[in-house]
Write a protein that holds these residues in place. Structure first.
Motif, PDB file in Angstrom:
ATOM      1  N   UNK A  75       0.877  -1.177   0.000  1.00  0.00           N
ATOM      2  CA  UNK A  75       0.000   0.000   0.000  1.00  0.00           C
ATOM      3  C   UNK A  75       0.910   1.221   0.000  1.00  0.00           C
ATOM      4  N   UNK A  99      -2.258   2.284  -4.475  1.00  0.00           N
ATOM      5  CA  UNK A  99      -1.599   3.562  -4.222  1.00  0.00           C
ATOM      6  C   UNK A  99      -2.644   4.653  -4.052  1.00  0.00           C
ATOM      7  N   UNK A 100      -2.310   5.626  -3.232  1.00  0.00           N
ATOM      8  CA  UNK A 100      -3.250   6.708  -2.926  1.00  0.00           C
ATOM      9  C   UNK A 100      -2.470   8.003  -2.722  1.00  0.00           C
ATOM     10  N   UNK A 156       0.609  10.232   8.507  1.00  0.00           N
ATOM     11  CA  UNK A 156      -0.637   9.937   9.220  1.00  0.00           C
ATOM     12  C   UNK A 156      -1.542   9.036   8.387  1.00  0.00           C
ATOM     13  N   UNK A 157      -1.489   9.179   7.078  1.00  0.00           N
ATOM     14  CA  UNK A 157      -2.269   8.291   6.225  1.00  0.00           C
ATOM     15  C   UNK A 157      -1.715   6.868   6.284  1.00  0.00           C
ATOM     16  N   UNK A 195      -0.288   5.564   8.837  1.00  0.00           N
ATOM     17  CA  UNK A 195      -0.778   5.077  10.126  1.00  0.00           C
ATOM     18  C   UNK A 195      -2.182   4.511   9.984  1.00  0.00           C
ATOM     19  N   UNK A 196      -3.029   5.255   9.302  1.00  0.00           N
ATOM     20  CA  UNK A 196      -4.418   4.825   9.117  1.00  0.00           C
ATOM     21  C   UNK A 196      -4.527   3.572   8.264  1.00  0.00           C
ATOM     22  N   UNK A 197      -3.762   3.525   7.183  1.00  0.00           N
ATOM     23  CA  UNK A 197      -3.779   2.345   6.310  1.00  0.00           C
ATOM     24  C   UNK A 197      -3.338   1.115   7.104  1.00  0.00           C
ATOM     25  N   UNK A 210      -3.360   0.680  10.371  1.00  0.00           N
ATOM     26  CA  UNK A 210      -4.352   0.342  11.405  1.00  0.00           C
ATOM     27  C   UNK A 210      -5.560  -0.353  10.785  1.00  0.00           C
ATOM     28  N   UNK A 211      -6.008   0.170   9.639  1.00  0.00           N
ATOM     29  CA  UNK A 211      -7.156  -0.424   8.954  1.00  0.00           C
ATOM     30  C   UNK A 211      -6.853  -1.835   8.484  1.00  0.00           C
ATOM     31  N   UNK A 212      -5.671  -2.020   7.885  1.00  0.00           N
ATOM     32  CA  UNK A 212      -5.277  -3.337   7.386  1.00  0.00           C
ATOM     33  C   UNK A 212      -5.181  -4.336   8.540  1.00  0.00           C
ATOM     34  N   UNK A 213      -4.637  -3.877   9.659  1.00  0.00           N
ATOM     35  CA  UNK A 213      -4.504  -4.742  10.840  1.00  0.00           C
ATOM     36  C   UNK A 213      -5.888  -5.105  11.376  1.00  0.00           C
ATOM     37  N   UNK A 214      -6.754  -4.105  11.472  1.00  0.00           N
ATOM     38  CA  UNK A 214      -8.102  -4.348  12.000  1.00  0.00           C
ATOM     39  C   UNK A 214      -8.870  -5.331  11.125  1.00  0.00           C
ATOM     40  N   UNK A 215      -8.624  -5.270   9.824  1.00  0.00           N
ATOM     41  CA  UNK A 215      -9.326  -6.158   8.892  1.00  0.00           C
ATOM     42  C   UNK A 215      -8.656  -7.527   8.779  1.00  0.00           C
TER      43      UNK A 215
END
Lengths: 300, 391
Positions: free
Chosen positions: A41, A65-66, A75-76, A78-80, A82-87
């Motif tokens: 990512x 890619x984003x 920070x993005x 971090x979010x990616x 965290x989201x990937x881990x949560x999912x």
């Protein structure tokens, strides 16, 4: 894993973009993605890489890619992450590739936050020593003496009067899991460091010198030469930080060729012998500190 | 089984978020929002909520992080207020244009200068054009219910737009009321898990948040605009579903009170609505045909619904805690535009008050209705409870 021209994957993940001929940033991006692979990512802020790679409907990344906001790369990530881990996603990397302005200036707060949290992300700063996407303005990583559109060189002022911000040690001061400096002029060293970042749990930061022919005033076939010369002259260094210590990876061979390096670039063409003397003094001061405090270790 | 507890607006909102099961929360403190992230942190610690709780270092990062999490398909929450909302402002159209259905709570608080931690609505109203759905709630119960419903609206396939839920700072965020908390089973029955194609996918890599030139840029924005308009209906749908499962309903984008035969109607948003309802009751008891329209959604703007609800009213007043300096109250502008579009000519007054947390009293609200009735004021824009008058 020792990466070299023979074993590097043929697959191109950054392809068909609009970067200028001889662009160092796009080479760093393309090569880093070869090491990290398709399950990466990638977040890229405003800057050359997003400007040349993301113009709908011509999207140039073969991996996910984003574009992030200019200040929001880390920070993005971090979010990616965290989201990937949560999912519950498995077997992936989270990578940010930002320029010098996006890293050392506007993005520094977010980067510091991500390192502080020790988020499992890789952050690569491709450093071309000015805001190139907007047309060559001074950034916090513009070196002393360089002429940019906002640090003009004339009779009164000879270009930028500030030294380059010391990103590598700023990052290391966070006790980051892994940090390294690199240059696209020594590609195998850079690829090895990307591989090491890939293996590192926690935050990795790689600061890679990536010349911009347009901004530096060199011809487009001189990118690699300049990226090599900056290390050979001691104006940049190849080093790593891990386990709380600094490691120098390469000793400069041609420290006496500073003039040649500087005066072959239009951004330094105006420098006087006095200016060059200051640059050498700054360099020598740095090397005294390196030799005093860092260990010498060739990159594995 | 639902549970009844004595909670502040912030605490109630946090309960609503717990029930929505966000997978990622990015948290940054700002008065008077902070209790929300504190409560969520406690819930994560107690394991009543399973969520990646991220301590970001700024509001800009709070929303940027939320966008990142949403971009891989995670349900995401963040919260802010006032200066924090303004600091993350760059990320607002980013989240909206990327069609990331993030839910964010905003504690309505005055913006500097002068510094002031108390409530007005200038922070969120200043961001009406950022492409977010904006919901305003009246009390702690509605705060909890809309925390949960906001995910339904945001994640609805026809919408896919982030939602900002606004609670009046202190008046709502820090005031305690009895609040009914639905059970997690009820919440799960109401809110399906978040599934989307609008994400980066390891099996099908995607490039997102790209650049679009003049040739197609407008189409992207008009699609976004149309999705926003769809949210008016989706709010009704959500309200009905929620009513079936949980047993509470609020109606759609507007709530009406005695408007059928009202001659004088006041339009409100947020926590002042409860008192305005009491004032309507008192006036009705004394023979004045007063009515009330409560705006629950300000974006998308339910202009047609407002005009329809007015019936045969003789005058209307818009009461708001914001001012667009050099113009008028922004809600007033929107309301008047709706009259014009519907060819409805009606005396329309703007009552601006509550800035920087100034209290608005029952007497002052009653006075607003009298002003609508007398219509002696030449100036349609009136300030409520100004302590120092020039002159």
């Amino acid at each position: 894993m020792q990466w070299n021209a023979k074993n590097l994957p043929k697959e191109e993940l950054f392809y068909g973009h609009k970067a200028c001929a001889g662009c160092g940033g796009s080479l760093a991006t393309r090569m880093a993605l070869k090491v990290l692979g398709e399950r990466t990512f990638l977040a890229v802020p405003a800057g050359c890489m997003s400007a040349v790679g993301f113009v709908y409907p011509q999207l140039c990344f073969g991996n996910n890619a984003i574009i992030s906001t200019f200040a929001g790369t880390a920070s993005m990530l971090t979010g990616i992450q965290a989201g990937a881990k949560a999912l519950g996603l498995k077997d992936y990397h989270v990578l940010g590739i930002a320029g010098d302005g996006g890293t050392a200036d506007i993005g520094l707060q977010g980067l510091s936050g991500a390192i502080d949290r020790n988020d499992d992300v890789i952050y690569i700063c491709y450093d071309n020593e000015a805001y190139m996407n907007t047309g060559i303005q001074k950034s916090g990583l513009t070196p002393f003496g360089a002429k940019t559109t906002t640090t003009p060189a004339g009779k009164q002022i000879h270009g930028n009067q500030k030294e380059k911000k010391n990103m590598f040690e700023i990052v290391a001061a966070h006790h980051i899991a892994y940090a390294a400096t690199a240059t696209i002029g020594y590609m195998e060293d850079f690829l090895g460091k990307v591989e090491r970042a890939k293996q590192t749990k926690g935050t990795s930061y790689i600061h890679v010198i990536a010349p911009c022919p347009t901004g530096w005033g060199i011809s487009s076939n001189q990118t690699i030469h300049a990226a090599r010369a900056i290390v050979d002259t001691g104006l940049w260094y190849l080093a790593e930080y891990y386990d709380g210590t600094f490691h120098l990876n390469r000793k400069p061979k041609k420290k006496n060729q500073v003039e040649e390096y500087l005066l072959s670039q239009k951004r330094f063409a105006h420098l006087t012998p006095e200016d060059i003397h200051i640059i050498k003094e700054q360099r020598d001061e740095k090397w005294k500190q390196i030799e005093r405090e860092w260990e010498y270790e060739r990159v594995k | 089984m639902s549970d009844k507890r004595f909670l502040s607006g912030d605490e109630a909102f946090a309960e609503g978020i717990r029930l929505a099961r966000p997978q990622v929360i990015s948290a940054y403190p700002i008065t008077p929002q902070t209790i929300v992230v504190e409560e969520l942190a406690s819930m994560v610690e107690r394991q009543s909520l399973k969520s990646e709780f991220i301590h970001v270092e700024s509001e800009h990062s709070a929303l940027s992080c939320a966008i990142g999490a949403s971009s891989v398909g995670a349900r995401t929450f963040t919260a802010t207020s006032s200066q924090g909302l303004l600091y993350m402002a760059e990320c607002l159209p980013y989240a909206a244009g990327g069609r990331f259905p993030i839910v964010m709570m905003n504690a309505n608080r005055s913006t500097a200068l002068p510094w002031n931690i108390y409530g007005d609505q200038r922070d969120s109203i200043s961001q009406l054009d950022s492409g977010w759905i904006q919901i305003y709630v009246e009390d702690a119960q509605e705060a909890l219910d809309m925390a949960l419903q906001s995910y339904y609206i945001a994640e609805h396939k026809g919408v896919s737009v982030p939602v900002m839920v606004n609670l009046d700072g202190f008046i709502l965020t820090h005031t305690y009321e009895a609040v009914e908390i639905p059970s997690i089973e009820e919440a799960d029955a109401f809110l399906p898990p978040y599934v989307t194609d609008n994400k980066m996918d390891l099996e099908q890599p995607k490039n997102m948040a790209f650049t679009v030139g003049p040739n197609l840029n407008m189409e992207f924005h008009i699609k976004h605009h149309e999705a926003m308009l769809t949210a008016l209906d989706v709010l009704n749908e959500s309200d009905q579903r929620y009513g079936k499962v949980v047993g509470r309903r609020y109606g759609g984008a507007i709530g009406t009170y005695h408007t059928e035969d009202a001659e004088y109607v006041l339009i409100t948003l947020g926590s002042i609505t409860g008192m305005a309802r009491n004032v309507v009751d008192d006036l009705r008891a004394s023979g004045v045909k007063a009515g009330l329209i409560k705006l629950r959604m300000v974006r998308p703007f339910p202009g047609d619904q407002i005009v329809k609800a007015l019936g045969l009213a003789k005058a209307v007043g818009t009461l708001e805690k914001d001012i667009s300096f050099g113009a008028e109250g922004t809600i007033y502008t929107n309301v008047n535009s709706a009259f014009l579009k519907n060819k409805r000519v009606i005396p329309s007054y703007n009552f601006i008050g509550g800035l920087g947390g100034r209290d608005i009293t029952k007497e002052q609200l009653t006075e607003c209705f009298y002003k609508l009735r007398e219509q002696k004021e030449a100036e349609p824009i009136q300030y409520i409870g100004l302590a120092i008058k020039e002159g």
